[in-house]
Design a protein around this motif. Sequence first.
Motif, PDB file in Angstrom:
ATOM      1  N   GLY A  91       0.812  -0.943   0.064  1.00  9.68           N
ATOM      2  CA  GLY A  91      -0.027  -0.005   0.043  1.00  9.68           C
ATOM      3  C   GLY A  91       0.762   1.425   0.116  1.00  9.68           C
ATOM      4  N   SER A  92       2.087   1.154   0.035  1.00  5.11           N
ATOM      5  CA  SER A  92       2.911   2.382   0.109  1.00  5.11           C
ATOM      6  C   SER A  92       3.061   2.964  -1.357  1.00  5.11           C
ATOM      7  CB  SER A  92       4.343   2.039   0.733  1.00  5.11           C
ATOM      8  OG  SER A  92       4.877   1.121  -0.268  1.00  5.11           O
ATOM      9  N   VAL A  93       3.294   4.248  -1.336  1.00  3.53           N
ATOM     10  CA  VAL A  93       3.462   4.763  -2.567  1.00  3.53           C
ATOM     11  C   VAL A  93       4.752   4.457  -3.557  1.00  3.53           C
ATOM     12  CG1 VAL A  93       3.831   6.996  -3.639  1.00  3.53           C
ATOM     13  CG2 VAL A  93       2.147   6.885  -1.862  1.00  3.53           C
ATOM     14  N   LEU A  94       4.532   4.052  -4.714  1.00  2.88           N
ATOM     15  CA  LEU A  94       5.446   3.672  -5.660  1.00  2.88           C
ATOM     16  C   LEU A  94       5.736   4.904  -6.616  1.00  2.88           C
ATOM     17  CD1 LEU A  94       7.221   1.390  -6.928  1.00  2.88           C
ATOM     18  CD2 LEU A  94       5.474   0.739  -8.234  1.00  2.88           C
ATOM     19  N   GLY A  95       6.862   5.703  -6.506  1.00  2.00           N
ATOM     20  CA  GLY A  95       7.282   6.419  -7.505  1.00  2.00           C
ATOM     21  C   GLY A  95       6.506   7.572  -7.415  1.00  2.00           C
ATOM     22  N   GLN A  96       6.605   8.590  -8.314  1.00  2.00           N
ATOM     23  CA  GLN A  96       5.847   9.855  -8.272  1.00  2.00           C
ATOM     24  C   GLN A  96       4.416   9.652  -9.063  1.00  2.00           C
ATOM     25  OE1 GLN A  96       8.248  12.896 -10.180  1.00  2.00           O
ATOM     26  NE2 GLN A  96       7.724  12.131 -12.357  1.00  2.00           N
ATOM     27  N   PRO A  97       3.607  10.599  -8.868  1.00  2.00           N
ATOM     28  CA  PRO A  97       2.152  10.670  -9.598  1.00  2.00           C
ATOM     29  C   PRO A  97       2.674  10.712 -10.954  1.00  2.00           C
ATOM     30  CG  PRO A  97       2.437  12.081  -7.790  1.00  2.00           C
ATOM     31  CD  PRO A  97       3.773  11.823  -7.866  1.00  2.00           C
ATOM     32  N   TYR A  98       1.589  10.207 -11.864  1.00  2.00           N
ATOM     33  CA  TYR A  98       1.580  10.372 -13.296  1.00  2.00           C
ATOM     34  C   TYR A  98       0.253  10.531 -13.709  1.00  2.00           C
ATOM     35  CZ  TYR A  98      -0.830   5.520 -13.254  1.00  2.00           C
ATOM     36  OH  TYR A  98      -1.535   4.600 -13.354  1.00  2.00           O
ATOM     37  N   LEU A  99       0.321  10.938 -15.067  1.00  2.44           N
ATOM     38  CA  LEU A  99      -0.971  11.234 -15.875  1.00  2.44           C
ATOM     39  C   LEU A  99      -1.594  10.316 -16.630  1.00  2.44           C
ATOM     40  CD1 LEU A  99       0.305  15.150 -16.182  1.00  2.44           C
ATOM     41  CD2 LEU A  99      -1.375  14.374 -14.570  1.00  2.44           C
TER      42      LEU A  99
END
Length: 256
Positions: free
Chosen positions: A69-77
């Motif tokens: 559940g942890s964030v993987l990488g930066q957001p994307y569009l």
Amino acid sequence: MIDVGTTFEDALVETCVDPDVSRPRVRPLHEELPSDWRVEFPRTLREKNPIGTRFRCNLRVCQKHNKDGSVLGQPYLRADKSSIVRIEDYTPERAIHAILNSSSISERSYSYIDLGELTGTDLESIRQSALKVSSESHVTESATNRYSRSDRVKAYVRFRANGICECCDEIAPFISRNGEPYLEVHHINDLSKGGEDSIFNTAAICPNCHSEITHGVDGSLLNESLRSRINKKESNADRTSINPLTRAERAKADWL
């Protein structure tokens, strides 16, 4: 901070070269979005359009997560495919195309060719790439019927012509704003009537010949003559002898 799930409508994006991967990417040009955010965009549009081609579309902010559940990488569009519209009145300054390497097993390895500085051997590479593009002509839903055309086919036939009308053998009438000799791409068998978007059915011709074929009393005869010319060109085995003019040579040429 931009929340995941936020949607940006009618956002401006453009195709680009990512220094970390060889395949063409798309980046946002929206003032509220970081330019280094990756845009999930249809592969066919990234590949068949030159680098710097611009589109408008709706973008949704997304985020990948690890199994815990942890964030993987930066957001994307993520681009909404149904909203994508190419900006037709914008032309990239340089005609750089991504060409899939024939030896790529993963189909993710690309080379980039500047069509403004082609050699004969490079032109044959563009031809082979254009040959691989299947006929993608189709009617799209809009206020009027539109037919998609392959930019790779258009790029190839323009450089096959080398600044000379493929119908009348006259020099292109003027230099266009992007620095290239102005010739119009003509489909010998019209796409709307089932013609293929292929190098055998496409020619780069001057506006006069284009108008005569379309409106002239002997237009059909001229069109058949053009068909024979293109068939003869494409039956020539020594296409590597075609040496397109460089940008510098075009600038020095006496275009009438």
